[in-house]
Scaffold this motif. Sequence first.
Motif, PDB file in Angstrom:
ATOM      1  N   LEU A 277       0.899  -0.868   0.258  1.00 27.28           N
ATOM      2  CA  LEU A 277      -0.033  -0.152  -0.244  1.00 27.28           C
ATOM      3  C   LEU A 277       0.913   1.072   0.118  1.00 27.28           C
ATOM      4  O   LEU A 277       0.380   2.198  -1.221  1.00 27.28           O
ATOM      5  N   MET A 278       2.010   1.123   1.028  1.00 26.54           N
ATOM      6  CA  MET A 278       2.721   1.928   0.244  1.00 26.54           C
ATOM      7  C   MET A 278       3.370   2.792  -0.534  1.00 26.54           C
ATOM      8  O   MET A 278       3.903   3.752  -0.684  1.00 26.54           O
ATOM      9  N   PHE A 279       3.802   1.711  -1.299  1.00 27.54           N
ATOM     10  CA  PHE A 279       4.305   1.912  -2.385  1.00 27.54           C
ATOM     11  C   PHE A 279       4.080   1.367  -3.478  1.00 27.54           C
ATOM     12  O   PHE A 279       4.658   0.953  -4.455  1.00 27.54           O
ATOM     13  N   TYR A 280       2.184   1.788  -3.514  1.00 28.44           N
ATOM     14  CA  TYR A 280       1.226   1.039  -4.512  1.00 28.44           C
ATOM     15  C   TYR A 280       1.924   1.636  -6.124  1.00 28.44           C
ATOM     16  O   TYR A 280       1.561   1.092  -6.741  1.00 28.44           O
ATOM     17  N   GLN A 281       1.792   2.912  -6.132  1.00 27.83           N
ATOM     18  CA  GLN A 281       2.447   3.343  -7.385  1.00 27.83           C
ATOM     19  C   GLN A 281       3.139   3.906  -7.977  1.00 27.83           C
ATOM     20  O   GLN A 281       3.930   3.958  -8.612  1.00 27.83           O
ATOM     21  N   GLU A 282       4.536   2.775  -7.153  1.00 25.69           N
ATOM     22  CA  GLU A 282       6.055   3.139  -7.715  1.00 25.69           C
ATOM     23  C   GLU A 282       6.838   1.704  -8.430  1.00 25.69           C
ATOM     24  O   GLU A 282       7.199   2.449  -9.899  1.00 25.69           O
ATOM     25  N   MET A 283       6.489   0.623  -8.495  1.00 28.83           N
ATOM     26  CA  MET A 283       6.699  -0.101  -9.250  1.00 28.83           C
ATOM     27  C   MET A 283       5.892  -1.387  -9.441  1.00 28.83           C
ATOM     28  O   MET A 283       4.898  -1.519  -8.042  1.00 28.83           O
ATOM     29  N   PRO A 284       5.978  -2.823  -9.931  1.00 30.66           N
ATOM     30  CA  PRO A 284       4.824  -4.155 -10.294  1.00 30.66           C
ATOM     31  C   PRO A 284       4.924  -4.657  -9.054  1.00 30.66           C
ATOM     32  O   PRO A 284       6.625  -3.995  -8.106  1.00 30.66           O
ATOM     33  N   CYS A 285       4.764  -5.369  -7.922  1.00 31.98           N
ATOM     34  CA  CYS A 285       4.773  -5.403  -7.210  1.00 31.98           C
ATOM     35  C   CYS A 285       5.345  -6.753  -7.113  1.00 31.98           C
ATOM     36  O   CYS A 285       5.923  -6.935  -6.289  1.00 31.98           O
ATOM     37  N   ASP A 286       5.494  -7.244  -8.165  1.00 35.56           N
ATOM     38  CA  ASP A 286       6.981  -8.625  -8.000  1.00 35.56           C
ATOM     39  C   ASP A 286       8.405  -7.513  -7.508  1.00 35.56           C
ATOM     40  O   ASP A 286       9.789  -8.245  -7.129  1.00 35.56           O
ATOM     41  N   TRP A 287       7.965  -6.432  -8.208  1.00 33.16           N
ATOM     42  CA  TRP A 287      10.182  -5.561  -7.910  1.00 33.16           C
ATOM     43  C   TRP A 287       9.653  -5.301  -6.496  1.00 33.16           C
ATOM     44  O   TRP A 287      10.706  -5.959  -5.930  1.00 33.16           O
ATOM     45  N   LEU A 288       8.351  -4.378  -6.671  1.00 33.11           N
ATOM     46  CA  LEU A 288       8.390  -4.532  -5.087  1.00 33.11           C
ATOM     47  C   LEU A 288       8.580  -5.705  -3.808  1.00 33.11           C
ATOM     48  O   LEU A 288       9.749  -4.881  -2.638  1.00 33.11           O
ATOM     49  N   LEU A 289       8.373  -7.192  -3.612  1.00 32.29           N
ATOM     50  CA  LEU A 289       9.073  -8.055  -3.263  1.00 32.29           C
ATOM     51  C   LEU A 289      10.467  -8.067  -3.163  1.00 32.29           C
ATOM     52  O   LEU A 289      10.133  -8.535  -1.698  1.00 32.29           O
ATOM     53  N   THR A 290      10.836  -7.369  -4.088  1.00 30.80           N
ATOM     54  CA  THR A 290      12.282  -7.777  -3.520  1.00 30.80           C
ATOM     55  C   THR A 290      12.805  -6.591  -2.885  1.00 30.80           C
ATOM     56  O   THR A 290      13.376  -7.373  -2.277  1.00 30.80           O
ATOM     57  N   HIS A 291      11.904  -5.608  -2.764  1.00 34.10           N
ATOM     58  CA  HIS A 291      12.689  -4.719  -1.842  1.00 34.10           C
ATOM     59  C   HIS A 291      12.045  -5.571  -0.396  1.00 34.10           C
ATOM     60  O   HIS A 291      12.714  -4.760   0.678  1.00 34.10           O
ATOM     61  N   PHE A 292      11.210  -5.540  -0.395  1.00 29.76           N
ATOM     62  CA  PHE A 292      10.024  -6.220   0.830  1.00 29.76           C
ATOM     63  C   PHE A 292      11.287  -6.914   1.788  1.00 29.76           C
ATOM     64  O   PHE A 292      11.987  -7.206   2.706  1.00 29.76           O
ATOM     65  N   ARG A 293      11.750  -8.248   0.548  1.00 26.14           N
ATOM     66  CA  ARG A 293      12.462  -9.377   1.302  1.00 26.14           C
ATOM     67  C   ARG A 293      14.040  -9.289   1.501  1.00 26.14           C
ATOM     68  O   ARG A 293      14.191  -9.495   2.992  1.00 26.14           O
ATOM     69  N   GLY A 294      14.077  -7.730   0.950  1.00 23.95           N
ATOM     70  CA  GLY A 294      15.852  -7.311   1.234  1.00 23.95           C
ATOM     71  C   GLY A 294      15.314  -6.660   2.889  1.00 23.95           C
ATOM     72  O   GLY A 294      16.600  -6.659   3.797  1.00 23.95           O
ATOM     73  N   LEU A 295      14.306  -5.772   2.816  1.00 23.66           N
ATOM     74  CA  LEU A 295      14.535  -5.154   4.397  1.00 23.66           C
ATOM     75  C   LEU A 295      14.388  -5.933   5.365  1.00 23.66           C
ATOM     76  O   LEU A 295      14.234  -5.256   6.553  1.00 23.66           O
ATOM     77  N   LEU A 296      13.842  -7.428   4.922  1.00 26.95           N
ATOM     78  CA  LEU A 296      13.536  -8.148   6.671  1.00 26.95           C
ATOM     79  C   LEU A 296      14.802  -9.238   6.484  1.00 26.95           C
ATOM     80  O   LEU A 296      14.726  -9.983   7.276  1.00 26.95           O
ATOM     81  N   ALA A 297      15.932  -8.627   5.733  1.00 26.53           N
ATOM     82  CA  ALA A 297      17.369  -9.161   6.079  1.00 26.53           C
ATOM     83  C   ALA A 297      17.368 -10.868   4.917  1.00 26.53           C
ATOM     84  O   ALA A 297      18.254 -11.461   5.490  1.00 26.53           O
ATOM     85  N   GLN A 298      15.928 -11.103   4.175  1.00 33.66           N
ATOM     86  CA  GLN A 298      16.819 -12.575   3.508  1.00 33.66           C
ATOM     87  C   GLN A 298      17.660 -11.425   2.048  1.00 33.66           C
ATOM     88  O   GLN A 298      16.691 -10.573   1.344  1.00 33.66           O
ATOM     89  N   LYS A 299      19.031 -11.847   2.008  1.00 30.10           N
ATOM     90  CA  LYS A 299      19.351 -10.878   0.762  1.00 30.10           C
ATOM     91  C   LYS A 299      19.240 -11.784  -0.027  1.00 30.10           C
ATOM     92  O   LYS A 299      19.141 -11.005  -0.993  1.00 30.10           O
TER      93      LYS A 299
END
Length: 478
Positions: A277-299
């Motif tokens: 929801l925060m970044f809904y307009q920034e990029m496609p969902c599968d791209w956002l998931l890469t950032h989410f995974r990284g933020l939670l420390a799964q490199k």
Amino acid sequence: MLTFYQMKHIFEILDKMRCLRKRSTVSFLGVLVIFLLFMNLYIEDSYVLEGDKQLIRETSTHQLNSERYVHTFKDLSNFSGAINVTYRYLAATPLQRKRFLTIGLSSVKRKKGNYLLETIKSIFEQSSYEELKEISVVVHLADFNSSWREVIVQDITQKFAHHIIAGRLIVIHAPEEYYPILDGLKRNYNDPEDRVRFRSKQNVDYAFLLNFCANTSDYYVMLEDDVRCSKNFLTAIKKVITSLEGTYWVTLEFSKLGYIGKLYHSHDLPRLAHFLLMFYQEMPCDWLLTHFRGLLAQKNVIRFKPSLFQHMGYYSSYKGTENKLKDDDFEEESFDIPDNPPANLYTNMNVFENYEASKAYSSVDEYFWGKPPSAGDVFVIIFENPILIKKIKVSTGTEDRQNDILHHGALDVGENVIDFKQSRQCVTYLRLGEFKNGNFEISEVNQKIPFDIHCIRIYVTQTQKEWLIIRSISIWTF
């Protein structure tokens, strides 16, 4: 408190958002809001003063400048909480108990083709009676066209009434009033306006689906609405989860395509929903998931092969354009994931970089890589407890490095473990056979070996000039 490296990683993520680099109109205050919201991923609520939370809420809502936007995003400072949405139940009976796995689908009206019913059918048909007891399927009909929704609901209830009655199938809809602004959004990546609207709404569709499913099961897997499943996919997923017990992970991937076959712990779903929801307009969902995974420390990506899910749609849900993408790692028939019981691994070979021995024993798509081995070198697996083995399979080399195989070697099994020079070793070994073309496979081991096996040893019988890749070691037990 945030560490330096966490803050550094957050700023790296923010720097990657092209909208923050390319659009000069983004204010410092906007960046500050995003930073504060990211901080909340790492700070327990007890460390954040209520006044600071209120400031985040007020600042973010002021920046967004929309009553509907505020209605949706007003509680973003609490990433662990549910999003306040009143869902419409289109087909459901009360969920009597928490399941092991929820399978989530979001679907909208397509200009060409409709694969939703086939996807639901595949989920149920490819599951055994025992597996059906452990899954629930949640379908979010996310299109705002009520007439289309009514037709689809009627089709679903006619074809899958018994699954609805059993509480295995739930069909929901999040009303349009809960959606943020979808017109006039930023055109990142030079996407046309209708494309931006489509992918931005899709992010919100998924967010509301994730939010609904947060407490329905222990795990959650996302599928698209045009997917075919492999036989007994749930059993395969459970085996993988068991093999990773004690290992930290955020996302496990059972397909290499889009937002298909991505598995999460259900306790992470509220944060993922808020993130989309925060970044809904920034990029496609599968791209956002890469950032989410990284933020939670799964490199790194943790993906399993063969894939359990296949894209089967021919026409995309966006404008009905052709979409012939296929996952060439998919196998529809049931494949037997090895058990690989807990063990310690040891080798005296010269290991290259971080391609350590344990990677050959993992169910993840990775491998051991060593420099040219010499005669007498060994690669040893020592089980925590003696086991009865049904089948052993060892594969060396890869498609890219077909000569990095074990050219001359044998496989032995051992018993009677003793402590020896800060390690454990088997006293006696019995040879099962030789490697052929870099591979070794043997079945009915229990009928050939008169003892429970405590060790497996790969033994190099001749020195070779080529490096050695051990791609996978697979053990099946009783």
